[in-house]
Structures are given as structure tokens and as C-alpha cells.
Design a protein around this motif. Structure first.
Motif, short mmCIF file in Angstrom:
data_model
loop_
_atom_site.label_atom_id
_atom_site.label_comp_id
_atom_site.label_asym_id
_atom_site.label_seq_id
_atom_site.Cartn_x
_atom_site.Cartn_y
_atom_site.Cartn_z
N VAL A 53 -30.47 141.53 79.00
CA VAL A 53 -31.93 141.55 79.17
C VAL A 53 -32.14 141.33 80.66
N ARG A 54 -32.85 142.23 81.33
CA ARG A 54 -32.93 142.14 82.79
C ARG A 54 -34.28 142.64 83.30
N GLY A 55 -34.55 142.35 84.56
CA GLY A 55 -35.75 142.89 85.17
C GLY A 55 -36.45 141.87 86.02
N ARG A 56 -37.62 142.26 86.50
CA ARG A 56 -38.40 141.42 87.40
C ARG A 56 -39.87 141.73 87.17
N GLY A 57 -40.68 140.67 87.08
CA GLY A 57 -42.11 140.88 86.87
C GLY A 57 -42.34 141.61 85.55
N LEU A 58 -43.29 142.53 85.57
CA LEU A 58 -43.56 143.30 84.35
C LEU A 58 -42.76 144.59 84.34
N PHE A 59 -41.49 144.47 84.69
CA PHE A 59 -40.55 145.57 84.74
C PHE A 59 -39.25 145.03 84.16
N GLN A 60 -39.13 145.12 82.83
CA GLN A 60 -38.03 144.47 82.14
C GLN A 60 -37.35 145.48 81.23
N ALA A 61 -36.08 145.25 80.97
CA ALA A 61 -35.35 146.17 80.09
C ALA A 61 -34.32 145.41 79.27
N ILE A 62 -33.96 146.01 78.14
CA ILE A 62 -32.82 145.50 77.40
C ILE A 62 -31.84 146.64 77.23
N GLU A 63 -30.56 146.31 77.32
CA GLU A 63 -29.52 147.33 77.14
C GLU A 63 -28.83 147.11 75.80
N LEU A 64 -28.76 148.20 75.02
CA LEU A 64 -28.16 148.13 73.68
C LEU A 64 -26.67 148.45 73.77
N VAL A 65 -25.88 147.70 73.04
CA VAL A 65 -24.43 147.96 73.01
C VAL A 65 -23.93 147.86 71.57
N LEU A 66 -22.85 148.58 71.30
CA LEU A 66 -22.23 148.47 69.98
C LEU A 66 -21.54 147.12 69.87
N ASP A 67 -20.91 146.71 70.98
CA ASP A 67 -20.11 145.50 70.97
C ASP A 67 -20.42 144.68 72.22
N ARG A 68 -20.96 143.49 72.02
CA ARG A 68 -21.35 142.66 73.17
C ARG A 68 -20.15 142.23 74.01
N GLY A 69 -19.03 142.01 73.33
CA GLY A 69 -17.84 141.52 74.03
C GLY A 69 -17.29 142.55 74.99
N THR A 70 -17.14 143.78 74.49
CA THR A 70 -16.54 144.83 75.32
C THR A 70 -17.60 145.65 76.08
N LYS A 71 -18.87 145.45 75.75
CA LYS A 71 -19.99 146.22 76.32
C LYS A 71 -19.92 147.70 75.94
N GLU A 72 -19.14 148.01 74.93
CA GLU A 72 -19.03 149.42 74.50
C GLU A 72 -20.40 149.91 74.02
N PRO A 73 -20.84 151.06 74.53
CA PRO A 73 -22.15 151.56 74.07
C PRO A 73 -22.07 152.23 72.71
#
Ligand code: PLP
Length: 446
Positions: free
Chosen positions: A354-374
Motif C-alpha cells: 500500500v503506497r502513495g502520498r496525499g490523495l494519490f494512493q495505490a495498492i499492489e495485488l500479488v498472488l504471493d506476499r512472500g515472493t511478491k509473485e504477481p
């Protein structure tokens, strides 16, 4: 049957009928919360009465006058207004009609600067992989998103790309953010040396990356080092704040938070808030002076430069933002949004960041949080989320290709600056439901 060549031919779009505040209503009466401002455009929401009044008044006076014959009061006022609040060293504004046009103008201004100075051998632009600067050919060339560039590659001017500042994907285990920023800065320097510093025109970067990766914020110190390197090698720095600028991150310009100023800066979306098409290049004094002392003109131009109606809308948007102290609300509600996203998605199995600044935020979806595999890109998770969110009356801005232009999914949020905490709570709740439903609909959701 439609005669409009829509973005996606197979898709049937609802008909947007009216808009008010943070909502858009379609022709069937269904209401959507505009939690992305379209594509980070509608910073004041829809139908703001003060902006409409200013535009009506301008329309009654003069709708259009070609800039090779006239200037207009409203363009002059907007120019003064923007320069009064511009990064240090900025002296003039060049008005265009959108973000891609702003980038094209910035690229040409940078090249002409060196021609005026007697350095016509400079021809290289360096951008960053995974960046987006627009869809016209010059902007596409300096942009680094593979999917967008691929089929047009033979038409694109030669340009070079280094790594983006994308901490979640790029920082090595054990590397501090400082070391990471330093490594990226050295990569730029190595690229400049490889090309030959005297052949490079400019480095082009989004201050906070937007559409292609989802609100990637620079690590502390990164842009200071970039600025130093550009200065040391006599290269211009072009910042693209088309999406992240004009208040979106909580300061008028995102680069204020980096403690640097560019030589040229492209702005657009939040400049006019969608009330009319407008973009601009903020031009550094040394560039203006090179033109003034040299050929006496910037060899560029479009029919709709400085369109009076667009300038009236943009001037009113900027005045309302200041009058209503909306940047304070961007910061306050931005914190609330980040907190609520963290609570809802911080422990979600399929949200890696979950990242961003001000009213400019995003979440990145992954299959596996550990490996960050999309997720498997064939499933187009981002498109499913968009559909599910729309069904729940929520507009968000999901995109695929987050990792490398092919793989990865993220959702970008860019609600209007007038949003309140209760609306943010509803946005996060509906987004959570949409994401869970979209993931559950995948063929292999495990
Ligand atoms: C950072 C950035 N630059 C340039 C553009 C292009 O702007 P436009 O679509 O107005 O041409 C965009 C659009 O999303 C953008 O996000």
C-alpha cells in the motif's frame, strides 16, 4: 450500435449523464463515487459552481482567439498565478491542451535550448522504465512502459531508459533506502557517461510515478542526487507532474517535497480539473532566456494554445483550491486514506504493498506476499476489479503490467480534494469488496 471508436471495442460503457461533487450519475440513474477523479483529473469533483460561473463568464466575453494574433487577459492571469507558485527558477508558462502535448512541448523546448546555445549535437533523452508520459510519439518514446510502446517501437525517436525508483520491486534485501536511491542515481550517471554527456539533452521522470505502477514515491534523497548529476553533466531535468502535480500529493508541486526544482515541468490533469482540456509547461528562466537571446521564439505551436475557456476554468480551479485551503484537506484526508487502506489491506493475503502520498494512493495485488509473485496476467485481475467496483458504484483506476509492463496489477486511487473521511471509509469498504469478489472470480484463486 455506436459510431464512437471507444477505448475498448467489445466493452459497453455506461452513459455518464450528470456529475456533482464526488459523484457521477449514469443515464440509468446509477451513482458512482469518483474515487480516482477519472484518471487523477477531477481534483474539485464535478460541476463545481465557482468554476462553472468563471467559465460561463468567459464564454460570454470570448471563447477563442488564436495565439498568433492575440493574447487574452485570462491566459495572462493564469500565467501570473502559476508562476507566483511555481518551483524556484521558473519564469514562464507555455499552455497546451493536455499532458501528452505538455511533454512534447517540454522535449522540444529542451532540444531547442541546446540548439540556441550552440550545442546541436545533443540528441538523447533518458527516461525510466515503466514510466508513462503520454501517447503521442515523442511522449511514448521517452516513456518506458513496454506494452504501450511495443507495436509503435519502429516509429519512436531513439531514447534510453534506466530503472524507476520503485522501492517495493526494486530495493534489494538488506539495502537501505539511501543506498537504493544512490544505486539508481549511479545507474543514471553510468548511462549519461555511456552515451557521452555532451550528447544528452535531458532526463525525464514522473516525480511520483502514476498510471503504470501506481503511486510509486521516490525514496528520500533520490531526486536530490538526480538533480546534482544532471547539473554536473549540464543536462536538463524535465519533471512530469501531469498526474502527481497540482496538489495531488499534498503540496502544489510534488517536487517541493523532494527539495528540488526542474528545468521544465509538465502539468495537466489537476491544472484544469477536467472542466476543459488544458496542460502547461513550466519553463525555467535559463531556457526562456536562451530563446529570448537566440531566435526569439519557441518553434512550436498548436491551434488551441492558451484556449480562453480552458484558462478560465483552470484559473478558477486554482483559486478555489487556495481559497478553500484544499491542500490541507488533501494532506489530512490523504493520511486518513492511507490509514484506512492499511487497516483493510495491510494483512490481506493478496495485497503486497500500500503506497502513495496525499490523495494519490495505490495498492499492489500479488498472488504471493512472500515472493511478491504477481497474478497470471491472462486473468486480467485489474480489469475484473474495475468491473466489480463499477458494479458497486465506485470508480477506481486499476491497471495491469505493474511489474514490467506485462505482469502485475495495482489499483490507483485519486479522489477529489473535496473528499471527506466518511466518503473515504465508503471508498475503502467498496474497494475491499470489489477486490475480494474479483479475486474469488479467478480460475485459480488459491
Ligand atoms: C504522468 C503522465 N504524463 C502524461 C500523461 C498524458 O496526459 P494526456 O492523457 O492528457 O495526454 C499522463 C496521462 O495519464 C500521465 O499520467
Amino acid at each position: 450500435m455506436t459510431r464512437v471508436l471507444h477505448r475498448s471495442i467489445a466493452h459497453t460503457y455506461p452513459v455518464a449523464a450528470t456529475g456533482k461533487g464526488i459523484h457521477i450519475r449514469d443515464a440509468s440513474g446509477k451513482e458512482y463515487i469518483d474515487a480516482s477523479g477519472g484518471a487523477a483529473v477531477s481534483c474539485l469533483g464535478h460541476s463545481h459552481p465557482d468554476v462553472l460561473a468563471a467559465m460561463h463568464a468567459q464564454l460570454d466575453k470570448l471563447a477563442y482567439a488564436h495565439t498568433s494574433f492575440f493574447t487574452t487577459e485570462v491566459a495572462e492571469h493564469l500565467g501570473e498565478d502559476l508562476i507566483a507558485h511555481a518551483p524556484p527558477g521558473t519564469s514562464h508558462v507555455y499552455f497546451v491542451s493536455g499532458g501528452s502535448e505538455a511533454i512534447e512541448a517540454a522535449l522540444k523546448a529542451a532540444r531547442q535550448f541546446f540548439v540556441e546555445k550552440g550545442e546541436p549535437q545533443r540528441r538523447h533523452f533518458i527516461g525510466r522504465r515503466q514510466s508513462y508520459h503520454g501517447n503521442t510519439l515523442g511522449a511514448l518514446a521517452v516513456g518506458g512502459n513496454e506494452w504501450r510502446r511495443k507495436q509503435f517501437a519502429p516509429l519512436l525517436i531513439e531514447s534510453h531508459h534506466v530503472s524507476p525508483c520503485f522501492e517495493y520491486r526494486g530495493r534489494e534485501p538488506g539495502e537501505t533506502t539511501r543506498q537504493y536511491g544512490e544505486r539508481l542515481a549511479r545507474e543514471l550517471e553510468a548511462k549519461i557517461e555511456e552515451l557521452g554527456a555532451k550528447t544528452v539533452i535531458a532526463f525525464v521522470a514522473e516525480t511520483v510515478g502514476g498510471a503504470t505502477c501506481g503511486a510509486i514515491t521516490p525514496v528520500e534523497g533520490y531526486f536530490k542526487r538526480i538533480r546534482e548529476i544532471c547539473d554536473r553533466h549540464g543536462i536538463l531535468l524535465i519533471l512530469d507532474e501531469v498526474m502527481c502535480g497540482m496538489g495531488r500529493t499534498g503540496t502544489l508541486h510534488a517536487c517541493e517535497q523532494e527539495g528540488i526544482a526542474p528545468d521544465l515541468m509538465a502539468i495537466a490533469k489537476g491544472l484544469g480539473g477536467g472542466f476543459a482540456p488544458i496542460g502547461a509547461v513550466l519553463v525555467g528562466k535559463k531556457i526562456f532566456e536562451a530563446f529570448e537571446k537566440g531566435s526569439g521564439l519557441f518553434q512550436h505551436g498548436h491551434t488551441y494554445l492558451g484556449h480562453p475557456l480552458a484558462c478560465a476554468g483552470a484559473l478558477a480551479v486554482q483559486q478555489v483550491i487556495r481559497r478553500d485551503n484544499l491542500l490541507a484537506n488533501v494532506r489530512r484526508q490523504g493520511e486518513h486514506l492511507a490509514r484506512r487502506l492499511g487497516e483493510r489491506f495491510g494483512n490481506h493475503h493478496h495485497v503486497g504493498d500500500v503506497r502513495g502520498r496525499g490523495l494519490f494512493q495505490a495498492i499492489e495485488l500479488v498472488l504471493d506476499r512472500g515472493t511478491k509473485e504477481p497474478f497470471d496476467p491472462r486473468h486480467k485481475l485489474h480489469a475484473r476489479i474495475k468491473q466489480d467496483a463499477m458494479a458497486r458504484g465506485l470508480m477506481v483506476y486499476p491497471m495491469g503490467g505493474t511489474v514490467d509492463g506485462q505482469r502485475g496489477d495495482h489499483v490507483l486511487l485519486a479522489p477529489p480534494f473535496i473528499v471527506d473521511a466518511a466518503a473515504i471509509d465508503t471508498i475503502v469498504e467498496r474497494l475491499g469488496e470489489a477486490i475480494d469478489a474479483a479475486i474469488a472470480s479467478l480460475p485459480s484463486a488459491s
